[in-house]
Design a protein around this motif. Structure first.
Motif, mmCIF file in Angstrom:
data_model
loop_
_atom_site.group_PDB
_atom_site.id
_atom_site.type_symbol
_atom_site.label_atom_id
_atom_site.label_comp_id
_atom_site.label_asym_id
_atom_site.label_seq_id
_atom_site.Cartn_x
_atom_site.Cartn_y
_atom_site.Cartn_z
ATOM 1 N N ARG A 442 -31.857 -21.203 -86.286
ATOM 2 C CA ARG A 442 -30.450 -20.947 -86.626
ATOM 3 C C ARG A 442 -29.828 -22.290 -86.894
ATOM 4 N N ASP A 443 -28.625 -22.328 -87.623
ATOM 5 C CA ASP A 443 -27.927 -23.464 -87.900
ATOM 6 C C ASP A 443 -27.499 -24.121 -86.430
ATOM 7 N N GLN A 444 -27.059 -25.496 -86.502
ATOM 8 C CA GLN A 444 -26.515 -26.077 -85.248
ATOM 9 C C GLN A 444 -25.023 -25.361 -85.014
ATOM 10 N N SER A 445 -24.942 -25.186 -83.683
ATOM 11 C CA SER A 445 -23.719 -24.514 -83.218
ATOM 12 C C SER A 445 -23.141 -25.884 -82.023
ATOM 13 N N CYS A 446 -21.992 -26.130 -82.270
ATOM 14 C CA CYS A 446 -21.427 -26.964 -81.390
ATOM 15 C C CYS A 446 -19.938 -26.575 -80.818
ATOM 16 N N ASN A 447 -19.500 -26.849 -79.463
ATOM 17 C CA ASN A 447 -18.457 -26.457 -78.860
ATOM 18 C C ASN A 447 -17.876 -27.800 -77.921
ATOM 19 N N ASN A 448 -16.632 -27.774 -77.667
ATOM 20 C CA ASN A 448 -16.019 -28.667 -77.081
ATOM 21 C C ASN A 448 -16.346 -28.612 -75.590
ATOM 22 N N ALA A 449 -15.952 -29.397 -74.683
ATOM 23 C CA ALA A 449 -16.042 -29.570 -73.331
ATOM 24 C C ALA A 449 -15.421 -28.359 -72.578
ATOM 25 N N ARG A 450 -15.805 -28.298 -71.383
ATOM 26 C CA ARG A 450 -14.972 -27.194 -70.285
ATOM 27 C C ARG A 450 -13.824 -26.931 -70.701
ATOM 28 N N PRO A 451 -13.039 -26.051 -70.768
ATOM 29 C CA PRO A 451 -13.823 -24.552 -70.615
ATOM 30 C C PRO A 451 -14.423 -23.778 -71.847
ATOM 31 N N ASP A 452 -14.807 -24.756 -73.021
ATOM 32 C CA ASP A 452 -15.317 -24.089 -74.129
ATOM 33 C C ASP A 452 -16.994 -23.778 -73.712
ATOM 34 N N LEU A 453 -17.430 -22.941 -74.195
ATOM 35 C CA LEU A 453 -18.848 -22.474 -73.916
ATOM 36 C C LEU A 453 -19.731 -22.806 -75.214
ATOM 37 N N ASN A 454 -20.796 -23.263 -74.987
ATOM 38 C CA ASN A 454 -21.748 -23.366 -76.015
ATOM 39 C C ASN A 454 -22.998 -22.308 -76.094
ATOM 40 N N THR A 455 -23.050 -21.271 -76.821
ATOM 41 C CA THR A 455 -23.973 -20.030 -76.841
ATOM 42 C C THR A 455 -25.193 -20.222 -77.886
ATOM 43 N N ALA A 456 -26.425 -19.871 -77.280
ATOM 44 C CA ALA A 456 -27.685 -20.005 -78.226
ATOM 45 C C ALA A 456 -28.449 -18.746 -77.706
ATOM 46 N N GLY A 457 -28.616 -17.846 -78.863
ATOM 47 C CA GLY A 457 -29.551 -16.755 -78.811
ATOM 48 C C GLY A 457 -28.892 -15.599 -79.464
ATOM 49 N N ALA A 458 -29.348 -14.604 -79.690
ATOM 50 C CA ALA A 458 -29.050 -13.337 -80.479
ATOM 51 C C ALA A 458 -28.246 -12.033 -79.630
ATOM 52 N N PHE A 459 -28.386 -12.127 -78.361
ATOM 53 C CA PHE A 459 -27.665 -11.064 -77.570
ATOM 54 C C PHE A 459 -28.515 -9.625 -77.696
ATOM 55 N N ASP A 460 -29.800 -9.784 -78.381
ATOM 56 C CA ASP A 460 -30.510 -8.692 -78.807
ATOM 57 C C ASP A 460 -31.431 -8.489 -77.540
ATOM 58 N N ASN A 461 -31.573 -7.442 -76.938
ATOM 59 C CA ASN A 461 -32.590 -7.378 -75.784
ATOM 60 C C ASN A 461 -33.893 -7.279 -76.040
ATOM 61 N N ALA A 462 -34.315 -7.203 -77.388
ATOM 62 C CA ALA A 462 -35.666 -7.219 -77.906
ATOM 63 C C ALA A 462 -36.066 -8.659 -78.574
ATOM 64 N N ARG A 463 -35.181 -9.655 -78.665
ATOM 65 C CA ARG A 463 -35.386 -10.873 -79.354
ATOM 66 C C ARG A 463 -35.119 -11.988 -78.352
ATOM 67 N N TRP A 464 -36.575 -12.483 -77.813
ATOM 68 C CA TRP A 464 -36.304 -13.450 -76.800
ATOM 69 C C TRP A 464 -36.094 -14.962 -77.474
ATOM 70 N N ILE A 465 -35.429 -15.908 -76.740
ATOM 71 C CA ILE A 465 -35.486 -17.117 -77.129
ATOM 72 C C ILE A 465 -36.923 -18.019 -77.111
ATOM 73 N N GLU A 466 -37.479 -18.327 -78.185
ATOM 74 C CA GLU A 466 -38.773 -19.069 -77.959
ATOM 75 C C GLU A 466 -38.791 -20.554 -78.125
ATOM 76 N N ALA A 467 -37.667 -21.165 -78.619
ATOM 77 C CA ALA A 467 -37.738 -22.602 -78.872
ATOM 78 C C ALA A 467 -36.102 -22.991 -78.957
#
Length: 472
Positions: A442-467
């Motif tokens: 996926r494309d790079q995703s950036c967020n500012n410091a707390r309280p912002d959050l940086n999220t990585a993944g698909a929220f899909d129960n069948a698709r795990w993070i592999e790298a």
């Protein structure tokens, strides 16, 4: 140029999840029979189909093809105008490519999902649930968070109370529940409450939870104190009711002793004291010479076992970087991969995990430097899921200071794999590039410091993070 084209209409509108059609007319203005191939290009090309894909025209004749646009009802279908184009390549003259362009407006839609993590919290004086708000629409979400309950039994501290969430992103809202009345003794009580996600002009989205308030002192302790108090009162009452008489016979004993004295007393032998025990000597260990302490030669001491080397964690890696670059910003991390275990730590955008091996990441070890610490959480696979998504871990990790290890997930044999990873830092930005199962990076995703959050993944129960690749 031996081709004339026209899009009818040049601008169209479509709802996400629906479809619309645009007619492309073209005329062969050359003097030979030619066959034309059609290929949609641009950001909305994956949602565009062309029928037919090839068209053969005689000189001076006109043909028509239909473009069908079917954007999905997902955050990827960004609301607003989206340019598109169709590349037309003639078979006889491939270099004479024509690219007519048009504009497709995708209408906005709003879809919000909110979940309390955990739905039930327990405590004597306070409870600290988190509210996860997911923006599943294709426009930016602006909402305020408020709380209420029946009887006004709880007070609410919500941070942040207002959130702005980009399409496809999530925000976590920290909530502190405080009961207005303390239970000193007695059983625990359940206090249902509701957190409302309020958007302008739309009915609020209620999320229900339960706060279980415990008594300040447990019931067994109150019972114990009651029994002790009852026994003390009983003892005092008995002592007052029955006071035993105390008489002294000192005078009579003195007279009796004087009457029995012999005229010429003889000294009676005193009983002998038992003999003092003889000192015992502790034998010196073999090899010693029994002399003065500890300087004798001969017997050597036992050899100490060799200490096991410490594991090379994310913290040891980031501290090595900090020693060589004390003014820099760094993040190091390592992945616990299914069937492989802990990998060696990598830093600053290097790939952690595996690519193309169908191995899921079950846990991450993260350490940062120069960003005022980090914290994290994750959504993991849920066997009982009914909505196609995983479940969030019950708690965020504590904020780990720079140079300290932070662990997210579990390394147990039957632990679930990570579906989505969420983290933040205390200063600057936190960024990720993630690869999930059966998808490209996926494309790079950036967020500012707390309280912002940086999220990585698909929220899909069948698709795990592999790298994953992290930077700060």
């Amino acid at each position: 140029m031996s081709l004339w084209t026209s899009l009818e209409p040049a601008s169209a509108t479509v709802d996400p999840g629906g479809s619309t059609r645009v007619r492309l007319r073209l005329r062969n203005t050359g003097d030979i029979v030619d066959e034309y191939r059609f290929e949609p290009v641009g950001p909305i090309a994956p949602w565009t189909t062309v029928e037919p894909q090839t068209l053969r025209l005689y000189p001076g004749t006109t043909g028509t093809v239909e473009l069908t646009f079917s954007p999905p009802r997902t955050p990827d279908a960004v609301a607003g105008p989206n340019p598109y184009a169709v590349r037309i390549t003639p078979t006889e003259h491939p270099e004479a490519t024509t690219v007519p362009e048009g504009n497709l407006t995708i209408t906005p839609f709003t879809e919000v999902r909110a979940e309390l993590v955990p739905p039930t919290v327990k405590g004597r004086f306070r409870g600290r649930p988190k509210l996860a708000v997911d923006n599943l629409g294709n426009t930016r979400l602006t909402a305020s968070i408020s709380g209420n309950d029946n009887g006004d039994q709880l007070s609410y501290e919500i941070f942040p109370s207002n959130v702005q969430i980009e399409p496809g992103r999530a925000a976590f809202v920290k909530t502190t529940l405080k009961p207005r009345r303390i239970i000193w003794f007695g059983p625990k009580e359940q206090r249902p409450y509701t957190l409302n996600v309020q958007r302008s002009g739309i009915n609020p989205l209620p999320v229900e939870g339960t706060y279980v308030q415990r008594g300040f002192l447990p019931r067994w302790l109150a019972t114990f104190f009651g029994v002790i108090l009852a026994l003390a009162i009983t003892f005092v009452m008995l002592w007052i009711a029955y006071k035993p008489p105390v008489n002294t016979g000192a005078t009579e004993k003195q007279v009796e002793a004087g009457a029995t004295l012999a005229p010429s007393p003889s000294a009676s032998p005193s009983p002998a004291l038992p003999p003092a025990p003889a000192p015992t000597t502790t034998p010196s260990p073999a090899g010693g010479d029994g002399g003065s302490g500890g300087s004798g030669g001969g017997g050597g001491g036992e050899s100490k076992p060799t200490a096991k080397p410490k594991a090379d964690t994310a913290a040891t890696a980031v501290n090595r970087l900090a020693a060589s670059d004390p003014g820099g910003r760094h993040v190091c991390y390592r992945a616990f991969v299914e069937g492989e275990g802990w990998q060696k730590p990598v830093c600053d955008g290097t790939v952690g995990g595996t690519v193309g091996q169908a191995r899921a990441i079950k846990a991450l070890n993260v350490a940062v430097y120069g960003v005022q610490g980090s914290a994290g959480s994750a959504m993991v696979h849920d066997d009982q899921s009914t909505n196609g998504q995983g479940r969030w871990l019950p708690h965020w990790t504590a904020i780990k200071a720079d140079g300290k290890d932070n662990y997210i997930g579990s390394t147990k044999k039957d632990a679930p794999y990570l579906v989505t990873f969420v983290w933040n830092v205390g200063s600057g930005q936190a960024c990720n590039v993630v690869k999930v199962r059966d998808q490209d990076w996926r494309d790079q995703s950036c967020n500012n410091a707390r309280p912002d959050l940086n999220t990585a993944g698909a929220f899909d129960n069948a698709r795990w993070i592999e790298a994953i690749k992290l930077t700060v």
